[in-house]
Structure formats: structure tokens, C-alpha cells
Write an enzyme that holds these catalytic residues in place. Sequence first.
Site, PDB file in Angstrom:
ATOM      1  N   LYS A   1       0.870  -1.187   0.000  1.00  0.00           N
ATOM      2  CA  LYS A   1       0.000   0.000   0.000  1.00  0.00           C
ATOM      3  C   LYS A   1       0.894   1.221   0.000  1.00  0.00           C
ATOM      4  O   LYS A   1       2.015   1.188   0.507  1.00  0.00           O
ATOM      5  CB  LYS A   1      -0.901   0.019   1.233  1.00  0.00           C
ATOM      6  CG  LYS A   1      -1.992   1.064   1.219  1.00  0.00           C
ATOM      7  CD  LYS A   1      -3.135   0.747   0.259  1.00  0.00           C
ATOM      8  CE  LYS A   1      -4.144  -0.171   0.892  1.00  0.00           C
ATOM      9  NZ  LYS A   1      -5.308  -0.477   0.119  1.00  0.00           N
TER      10      LYS A   1
HETATM   11  N1  GLU Z   1      -7.144  -0.426  -2.936  1.00  0.00           N
HETATM   12  C1  GLU Z   1      -7.930  -1.611  -3.104  1.00  0.00           C
HETATM   13  C2  GLU Z   1      -7.910  -2.446  -1.843  1.00  0.00           C
HETATM   14  O1  GLU Z   1      -7.693  -1.958  -0.775  1.00  0.00           O
HETATM   15  C3  GLU Z   1      -7.567  -2.374  -4.373  1.00  0.00           C
HETATM   16  C4  GLU Z   1      -6.163  -2.881  -4.455  1.00  0.00           C
HETATM   17  C5  GLU Z   1      -5.812  -3.502  -5.804  1.00  0.00           C
HETATM   18  O2  GLU Z   1      -6.688  -3.626  -6.644  1.00  0.00           O
HETATM   19  O3  GLU Z   1      -4.635  -3.818  -5.969  1.00  0.00           O
HETATM   20  O4  GLU Z   1      -8.177  -3.632  -1.860  1.00  0.00           O
END
Ligand code: GLU
Length: 429
Positions: A119
Site C-alpha cells: 500500500k
Molecule cells: N485499494 C484496493 C484495496 O484496498 C484495491 C487494491 C488492488 O486492486 O490492488 O483492496
Amino acid sequence: MAEVQDVSHDLGHLEWETPLFNQAITQFEQALPHAAVGDAVAERLRFPERSLVVSVPVRLDDGRWRVFPGYRVQHSSVLGPTKGGVRYDPEVDLGECAALAMWMTWKCALLRLPYGGAKGGIRCNPRALSLNELQALTRRFTSELLPVLGPQQDIPAPDMATNEQTMAWIMDTYSMQVGYAVPEIVTGKPISLGGSLFRHEATGAGVVMVIERCFQKLGTPLAGQRCVVQGFGNVGGIAAGELHDRGALVVAVSDLSGGVHHEGGLDISALRSYAEANGSLAGYDSGERVSNEELLELPCDILVLAAREDQVTGENAGRIQARVVAEGANGPTSVEADAILGERGILVLPDVLTNAGGVTVSYFEWVQDIGRLFWDRNEIRAKLADKLADAFDRVWRLAEEQGLSLRSAALVAGIREVGAALTSRGIYP
Ligand code: GLU
């Protein structure tokens, strides 16, 4: 594999240790006794593998310069490249990214996607920045992250206040550096660049697929259930529409500007058009206005938390009047609140399962990009429903067999997948 010494307790304060990271660690510790992984594996997984802190200079439209802190945390690369969103928010810090990266690891593993968790984000107020400023911020952030990004290394996606356009800028900046188009460097990008059909809707639609599966297990039809949805962005807005389409009654929704409540049921498509045209729900006058705090405590069958972390806490958990709480956001329920809701018999559908539709269709997007072969919408929707149903059933069974909450069962399932891979690979060197 030889057991490592338990040294973490002698290390003092670690840079990413914040309340949110401690929430992720506490959930991990609660699941661990049921996951049956060795001490070495458990100790390794307490730490994010890699954390990068950068500073991102941007020339604002008025000519002044501002520098914003940016982060990317990769929690585990055991199962494959790391995967996770990029958010633009005033609360972004290293601990938040580390917690969210750890949750992404369990989420990907639970869904049996060949990824670890990551993240990232930039601490900024995205609503105060123009499109030009956001573009400059995104491009410079991407170039600062170049050493750690790659379609086989770490693949960003949208998260809070980022979208298809943000992903297009990341894709273009990366592609310009390597000299050819690399659509598989990001997911959640525009269809014209190799984005996937149904990715935009996937997280919100997935939330409702999980809720629907849960109600099948409970033997109650979803149609007619009264729903409250906190958050009206890409997750909450879509989820509200999907609930409405299945005959459920959405009685309240909210965004940053507050909530709208109408016991007879809200007109979701009118609300979505209004929010699109006006940027938020502020000023929408058909229904009673409520604050976000009041909205959470409205009596309902299903409360969807699709705003942000830390919404249901020890302070308000005793006043929640829902039968089922579905976590569309990451980390919206604190550890204390989880215990209170559990004691009160309120079922919590945990984030790592409930909002996994997004990363699952991200995986489909990456596979389509690599294969240069694209699938149709119905195929993607059906594949997503299968994946979520399979994960839901495994979590439900584990919870029943071991007497666990659905959260602990989901984490146990994820930790076991990563643990088995790490045990086979061994810890290098
Ligand atoms: N930000 C989204 C999550 O927290 C999607 C992450 C992604 O698709 O890689 O799951």
C-alpha cells in the site's frame, strides 16, 4: 527451518508502529494460534518487508512550491509481486501504509491470488489540488518509486481519492522510463489503456456478493433488508446501487458532507447523479440530513462501512443497531469494537473478505494485460462471484469448525496460505 530468536521485543519503537498498525498486529496475533504456522514464519510476517519514504515536490498553479511526504510499503513478496492501492489523504503515514499492506497480504492470500500485499500514498489534501497539480504529484511520486515498482515486483491500483486517471499517469510515467507501453504496471486504469471491464464496479459489487452469500447461509432473503451505507464513493456508491438492484431497501447513505436518511428508502440513482454533478451529497434535500456519527447508529439490518478506517470504535460499538456489519473500507472497526459487536451477536463481514472484489478484478486485469487477450463483462462478473463465494465458504466453515469470528477465520485462512509458502521456500539465506 531453524527457529529464529524472538528479538522483536528488544527493538524498541519501530518506525511504522502506529495505532492502526497495532490494530493489524493485534488481529494477526488473535488469528495466529489457529493458523498453525511456525514461530519463524510468524515473526517474519510481523514486519513489512520493505518501506520506502519519499518526498514529492510540486509546483502549484500559483507558482509556489510544496513538498509532500509519500510512502510505499511492501509487506510480503512470498506469493508473488506485491499489490495494493495508492491513496491521497491528509492522514497517510508510514504506519497506515504498513497496516493496509499487511491486510492486503491476507486479502490476496485468502482469495488465492498470486500476490503479496502493498500500500502507498501521499499525505496531502487532494480536494485542495487542481487536476494539473495532481498530475504533477502523481508523476513525480511514480518516478520516486521507480526502483521498487514493476509488473513482476509491485503493482499499484486506486484507493482513496485516486482513480482511473491517476493510474493512467502512473502507467505513462513508468512506460516513458522503460521506453514502451507497460499496461500491466497498474490496475484500475482506463479501458482504453488495457483496463478491465467491471474493475471500476468490482469492489462495491463484491461487497454485495459477499453480503448476499452471507444471507443465503443465514437462510434470509436479501430483498427487503434495510441497509445503511457509510461512504458514497467508488465502494459505497456502487454497493448502494447493487443492494437496491437486489430489492434491498437503502434507508441512509453518507459521504464527507454528512448523510441523508429516508425510512421509506432512498432513490440511489438520483443520489448518484446528484453526487456526480455536485461533487458531494451536500445540499441534497430529499430526505432528512444526519451526521456521519448518527448514520452509524440508525436501526437497520445491514450496515455497510465504506468510508475509511476507525469508524466503529469502543465508544460507539454499543450503540450500533445492525444485524450484519459489512466492511467495504479497510480497517473501519477497531479491535475493541470488534469484541463488543461480537458479544452483542452482530455479525461482522471482515474487510479482507468483503472488499476483496477490487483486488480480485485487478488480478483479472493484470492477467488480461499480460496475455493481451480481453474478457467480456459477464465472464469477469461470473469469475468474481465464484472467487468470492469460494473464499466466503472457506471462511464460514473455518469459523464454524474452530469457533472463530469471521475476521479471525479470514485471517487464519490467509496466514495459512502465506505460511505454507514461506515454510516451503524458507527464509533467505
Ligand atoms: N485499494 C484496493 C484495496 O484496498 C484495491 C487494491 C488492488 O486492486 O490492488 O483492496
